[in-house]
Design a protein around this motif. Sequence first.
Motif, short mmCIF file in Angstrom:
data_model
loop_
_atom_site.label_atom_id
_atom_site.label_comp_id
_atom_site.label_asym_id
_atom_site.label_seq_id
_atom_site.Cartn_x
_atom_site.Cartn_y
_atom_site.Cartn_z
N SER A 234 -1.34 8.24 8.25
CA SER A 234 -2.06 8.46 9.49
C SER A 234 -1.44 7.60 10.58
CB SER A 234 -3.53 8.09 9.32
OG SER A 234 -3.65 6.70 9.03
N ASP A 235 -1.92 7.76 11.80
CA ASP A 235 -1.43 6.92 12.89
C ASP A 235 -1.68 5.45 12.58
OD1 ASP A 235 -0.60 9.14 14.26
OD2 ASP A 235 -2.38 9.28 15.52
N THR A 236 -2.84 5.16 12.00
CA THR A 236 -3.14 3.77 11.64
C THR A 236 -2.19 3.28 10.56
OG1 THR A 236 -5.48 4.08 12.16
CG2 THR A 236 -4.90 2.24 10.71
N GLY A 237 -1.93 4.11 9.55
CA GLY A 237 -1.00 3.74 8.49
C GLY A 237 0.40 3.46 9.02
N ARG A 238 0.86 4.29 9.95
CA ARG A 238 2.19 4.07 10.52
C ARG A 238 2.24 2.78 11.33
NH1 ARG A 238 4.77 9.91 12.39
NH2 ARG A 238 4.74 10.87 10.32
N ARG A 239 1.17 2.51 12.04
CA ARG A 239 1.14 1.27 12.81
C ARG A 239 1.16 0.06 11.89
NH1 ARG A 239 -3.15 -1.66 13.88
NH2 ARG A 239 -4.58 0.06 13.41
N LEU A 240 0.40 0.12 10.80
CA LEU A 240 0.33 -1.01 9.88
C LEU A 240 1.65 -1.24 9.15
CD1 LEU A 240 -3.22 -0.46 8.34
CD2 LEU A 240 -2.53 -2.20 9.99
N ALA B 183 0.86 -1.20 0.00
CA ALA B 183 0.00 0.00 0.00
C ALA B 183 0.89 1.24 0.00
CB ALA B 183 -0.93 -0.01 1.20
N PRO B 184 1.41 1.66 -1.15
CA PRO B 184 2.40 2.74 -1.20
C PRO B 184 1.97 4.04 -0.54
CG PRO B 184 2.29 1.61 -3.31
CD PRO B 184 1.17 1.08 -2.47
N SER B 185 0.77 4.52 -0.83
CA SER B 185 0.34 5.79 -0.25
C SER B 185 0.05 5.67 1.23
CB SER B 185 -0.90 6.31 -0.98
OG SER B 185 -0.58 6.71 -2.30
N GLN B 186 -0.66 4.61 1.61
CA GLN B 186 -1.04 4.43 3.00
C GLN B 186 0.18 4.22 3.89
OE1 GLN B 186 -3.52 1.03 3.68
NE2 GLN B 186 -3.95 1.53 5.80
N TYR B 187 1.24 3.62 3.35
CA TYR B 187 2.41 3.28 4.15
C TYR B 187 3.55 4.29 4.03
CZ TYR B 187 0.41 -1.40 4.95
OH TYR B 187 -0.38 -2.45 5.34
N ASP B 188 3.37 5.36 3.27
CA ASP B 188 4.40 6.41 3.21
C ASP B 188 4.45 7.11 4.55
OD1 ASP B 188 6.02 8.62 2.80
OD2 ASP B 188 5.19 9.07 0.82
N TRP B 189 5.54 6.93 5.27
CA TRP B 189 5.62 7.34 6.67
C TRP B 189 5.31 8.81 6.88
CZ3 TRP B 189 5.94 4.51 10.98
CH2 TRP B 189 6.25 5.16 12.18
N THR B 190 5.81 9.67 6.02
CA THR B 190 5.65 11.12 6.23
C THR B 190 4.22 11.59 6.02
OG1 THR B 190 6.30 11.56 3.94
CG2 THR B 190 8.05 11.58 5.60
N ALA B 191 3.44 10.84 5.26
CA ALA B 191 2.06 11.26 4.97
C ALA B 191 1.03 10.34 5.61
CB ALA B 191 1.83 11.29 3.46
#
Length: 815
Positions: free
Chosen positions: A287-293, A277-285
């Motif tokens: 969300s908190d959920t995305g960073r956790r995942l 998930a390139p966009s969801q997992y881009d650390w700088t952009a």
Amino acid sequence: MGRAEDRRARQRGGRRAAPGNRSSRTAAPEPRTGTRTEPVTSERDTAHAAVGGRAAARRGAGKGGKGAGGGKGRIRRLFTWRKMLGGFLGFCVLVIGAFIVLYMTTPIPDTANADAELQSNVYKYGDGTLLARDGKLNRENVDLADVPKEVQHAFVAAENKSFYDDAGVDLKGTARGVLNTVMGKGAQGGSTITQQYVKNYYLTQEQTVTRKLKELVISLKLDREKSKEYILAGYINSSYYGRGAYGIQAAAQAYYRVDADQLTVPQGAYLAALLQAPSQYDWTAASDTGRRLVKQRWNYVLDNMVGEDWLDRTERDAMQFPVPEEPKPAPGQEGQVGYLVKAANSELERQLLAQGVADSGQEAEAMVSAGGWNITLNVEKKKQKALEKAVKEQLTSKLDAKKRPVDADIQAGAVSVNPKTGAVVAMYGGVDYVKHYTNNATRTDYQPASTFKPVILAAALDQGAVTQDDQKISVNTVYDGTSKRPVVGSDIGFAPENEDDVDYGDVTVQTAMNKSVNSVFAQLGVDVGMDKVLKTASDLGMDTTDLKAVPAQTLGTMGASPLQMAGVYATLDNHGRKVTPALIKSAENSVHAVQPADPIGGQVISREAADTVTSVLTGVVDDGTAQKSVRDNPLRNGQKVAGKTGTSDDNKSAWFTAYTPDLVTSVGLFGESAEPPHPQVTMTGATGLLPGKGRVNGGGYPAQIWAAYTFGVSKKVSRFDLETDQGAAVQPSVTASPSPSPSPEPSEEPATESPSGEPSKTREPSQTPTTREPSQTPTTSQTPSQTPTTETPTTGAPQDPLDPQLGSGSGTGSQ
């Protein structure tokens, strides 16, 4: 002789008749003669007759007779195990034969697909003139030998642990994918690295049975003809990693500013994790959920490497998560161009998902980044330039980070929308896309503060809400404006403070909106019901997901973007018909033509409720917190305006969202630290305002930007067409004569009757009462008396500062 005859008789007759009961055998013993007795012969004949009868019945049923069990007999003959086995074997032969034909007739393509030979996207203004071309493709293939072995293993551990041993396909996963495609369930995971490479490089992203079967055949052939190293190199060079990066070399530069041969194992594991998930997992952009995942995915990759003996456990335990670098915009994206391009790409991705062209966010993003799109925006070049000019002249030209560090923390965002069409005609994302990557026009991490108050009023009017005294709420309903007064009727205690802790006493809803009285709107929200308030907010276009229906939300403590608030106010301007701001007019490539959904939706609140809110908001401009910047602006020329200011707690955000009949614009200023990780900070003291008192209020710079832009592009004076008998736009008023020249007093200061008894500029309630007289002691909510009560703050109003930006003390969602 008797025995011999008996045997012969048995041979002729088959067998002896069954003996009768014991008594009969005793009374009449079987005679030992050459012939059977009559009873024995009769029993045999009877048995033969019964058998013959059943046979005849079966024959009759077989000829279509109606004998019992005839239907069941046909079913048994039709579905015998022999026939079922034969049918199954025949089906298997047919499938195998079809697969052999497909295998023989499907070669490995000689060239890559169109998506693998990517092109640039072209972006145009609404009039067709060129806005931007996204430049040279961000891809550079590298040899597998240039990628560290451990990093290679990270990709295999992430996607396909059996890669080095399998035949290039996952039959179970492919069968599941085909079945789900037939059943319309969309894309499914489970493909091998070989299959993913075949899909990325040779085929397309479309979800069809034909494509999946071709993927299977080509993968089998490719695995037999090419080495695993060739396939792995193709996979990591053709995959999309986000940030416009195709291939591991571009990804290594985009995320860590290094070449692929310099990647560490933790960095390689992060890039491998990104592919899901390139966009969801881009650390700088993210969300908190995305960073956790993505952290979970990163740990999963490393643990798999340990399990496959590709990584030592001790080394793995010592590894720290490698936080990526800030995104680096592509060349040619300077100024506002990058913000517009990024926002257009995001909207196109949502459209591809909504219209079923893409089955996942990852696929939609890859399709847009693949290039070849001609995208026309609704943005009007004249208005875009005017908005940029207004921000520069009214704000950024006054910022000097060398003199005042706080000036480096000021970010501006704005969106302008046509309320009749929903078109986004202008957008300001920040000072420069290559200097500040985040689009301030679309970010949702700052509070909208008091610009949320019109939503509360809209809910009250649309729902026909009543006060705690069961009086129907109107704009003339009187509430107690005492600061820190606890709300009544809520299970959750809440006693909000007014701006500067001013007590306003009894005020009408109209005056409370003009002066942005927190205590009144907190009670109003409770009277309506916070669940209903949040539903109205959602209907109008705000994102209320996961918000709790608590009184504190009345201060606008949720997150919102200028784009969202422009949509909310555009819906009010459009008489309650939903307006969803649309940036894209059209988008097409060689395969798809995306027709954006109609930005104008159905009626979400009644026209009377929407028009009444508009009428009330004209009072904020003419008699409230936006007087100085908007009402007295020499460029106004009689133009009718409705709007609301907002200033959040600790002065971290300041807003002015307002509209004319033909144009809605939301302007937000945000305090964001210039130092990573860029936390929210106060804006107090910016541009040289007096520290400690120099708040950047919504009626200051945001309203000034709004006025300079709106009055500059709207030359035609227009009037609101309102179906209401309430609010400042239609209510008789008692006002002081305006001074010939603009007053030097600030727009943020609530206009009240002074202690000396001089009249204020605030509109007074109608002289004709609408409801009952209030009691001597103000209650939670009261209605106007025969003689309106004096609306002078009981603790004294703050003094007018000289600078139009100044206030005093700290505020809480006040203006």
